[in-house]
Design an enzyme around this catalytic site. Structure first.
Site, PDB file in Angstrom:
ATOM      1  CG  HIS A 207       0.327   7.350   0.212  1.00 39.22           C
ATOM      2  ND1 HIS A 207       1.140   8.246  -0.104  1.00 39.22           N
ATOM      3  CD2 HIS A 207       0.058   7.467   1.695  1.00 39.22           C
ATOM      4  CE1 HIS A 207       1.475   8.855   1.256  1.00 39.22           C
ATOM      5  NE2 HIS A 207       1.036   8.247   2.130  1.00 39.22           N
ATOM      6  CG  HIS A 208       3.802   4.393  -4.418  1.00 31.35           C
ATOM      7  ND1 HIS A 208       4.634   3.502  -3.570  1.00 31.35           N
ATOM      8  CD2 HIS A 208       2.499   3.626  -4.612  1.00 31.35           C
ATOM      9  CE1 HIS A 208       4.316   2.190  -3.707  1.00 31.35           C
ATOM     10  NE2 HIS A 208       3.179   2.143  -4.071  1.00 31.35           N
ATOM     11  CB  CYS A 209       4.538  11.040  -2.548  1.00 31.58           C
ATOM     12  SG  CYS A 209       6.029  10.369  -1.646  1.00 31.58           S
ATOM     13  CB  ALA A 210       0.831   9.311  -6.029  1.00 35.72           C
TER      14      ALA A 210
END
Ligand SMILES: Cc1ncc(COP(=O)(O)O)c(C=O)c1O
Length: 251
Positions: A207-210
């Site tokens: 989720h790429h920190c998003a």
């Protein structure tokens, strides 16, 4: 939409310059003008912009601008926090230590000027030398050269990836850095990430920190390709071949 987010309670705008997930380059200059019209300072996260495009913080009129050393081919554990002089003078130190004290007595203390007043304790000297070397290196190559090289690769990668049946690119802003997120029909991003890894291709899945962005696009996770100054056309061909291999494995 951005305009409507301002209210009497808005203290600070914090926004990314370039998205680490979908590559979108935000129109910071315009966004800064709007926040200033509301008398709100703006903090820009340039972690994904500074390594990929020429950035002039003063021209953008950002009040605060931050980026990481390691994404600029420099060392980990060091980064840059730029602030306009008026904020540097206004803000009190957030931690105490050696090197930031001007005078001290039992009943009063005064601090040296910014930026030293924020640099409590022995600084990361090796990191700063490493980061300065990295900055000199990218400046020698030329940020405009790096930008153009990556834009060319981005175009090529987007064309080749969108020609793969079952692959959907997530995020299609007209102005992007060399970052492409995508999902594949029938293959979870983490499975695809593992197969690409075995093929010698380093991408990131997740989720790429998003997480809110994943929700916005209704995907659990994406596979993200990130292009750098060291990439070339053959890397994109290797990526496409590895995705085709994964497709055959999951067919
Ligand atoms: C846009 C953006 N901001 C911040 C970070 C975090 O940087 P750091 O690990 O240096 O705190 C990242 C990546 O990790 C990023 O892509």
């Amino acid at each position: 939409v951005y305009q409507q987010l301002f209210s009497a309670r808005t203290k600070l705008v914090a926004i990314t310059h370039a998205s680490n997930v979908i590559g979108t380059i935000n129109p910071i200059k315009e966004m800064a003008a709007i926040s200033h019209a509301h008398e709100v300072p703006i903090l820009v996260d340039g972690a994904q912009a500074v390594p990929h495009l020429p950035v002039n913080i003063k021209e953008l009129d950002a009040d605060f601008y931050v980026f990481s050393g390691h994404k600029l081919y420099g060392p980990t554990g060091i980064g840059v926090l730029y602030a306009k002089q008026k904020y540097l003078d206004l803000m009190p130190p957030y931690q105490g230590g050696g090197g930031m004290i001007e005078t001290v007595a039992f009943d009063q203390i005064s601090f040296v000027k910014a930026a030293q007043k924020f640099e409590a304790g022995t600084p990361d000297i090796a990191g700063a030398i490493g980061l300065a070397t990295a900055i000199k290196y990218v400046e020698k190559v030329g940020m405009q050269t790096i930008y153009q090289h990556e834009q060319q690769l981005l175009l090529e990668a987007e064309n080749k990836l969108s020609a793969i049946a079952g692959l959907r690119i997530v995020g299609t802003a007209p102005s992007k850095v060399g970052v492409i997120s995508f999902v594949m029909n029938g293959i979870h991003p983490h499975d695809l990430g593992t197969i690409l890894d075995h093929e010698g291709i380093a991408i990131r899945a997740g989720h790429h920190c998003a997480m809110p962005l994943m929700e916005r696009f209704q995907v659990p996770a994406t596979v993200r390709v990130s292009l750098g100054l060291y990439n070339q056309s053959s890397d994109i061909d290797a990526l496409v071949a590895a995705i085709e291999l994964a497709k055959r494995m999951f067919a």
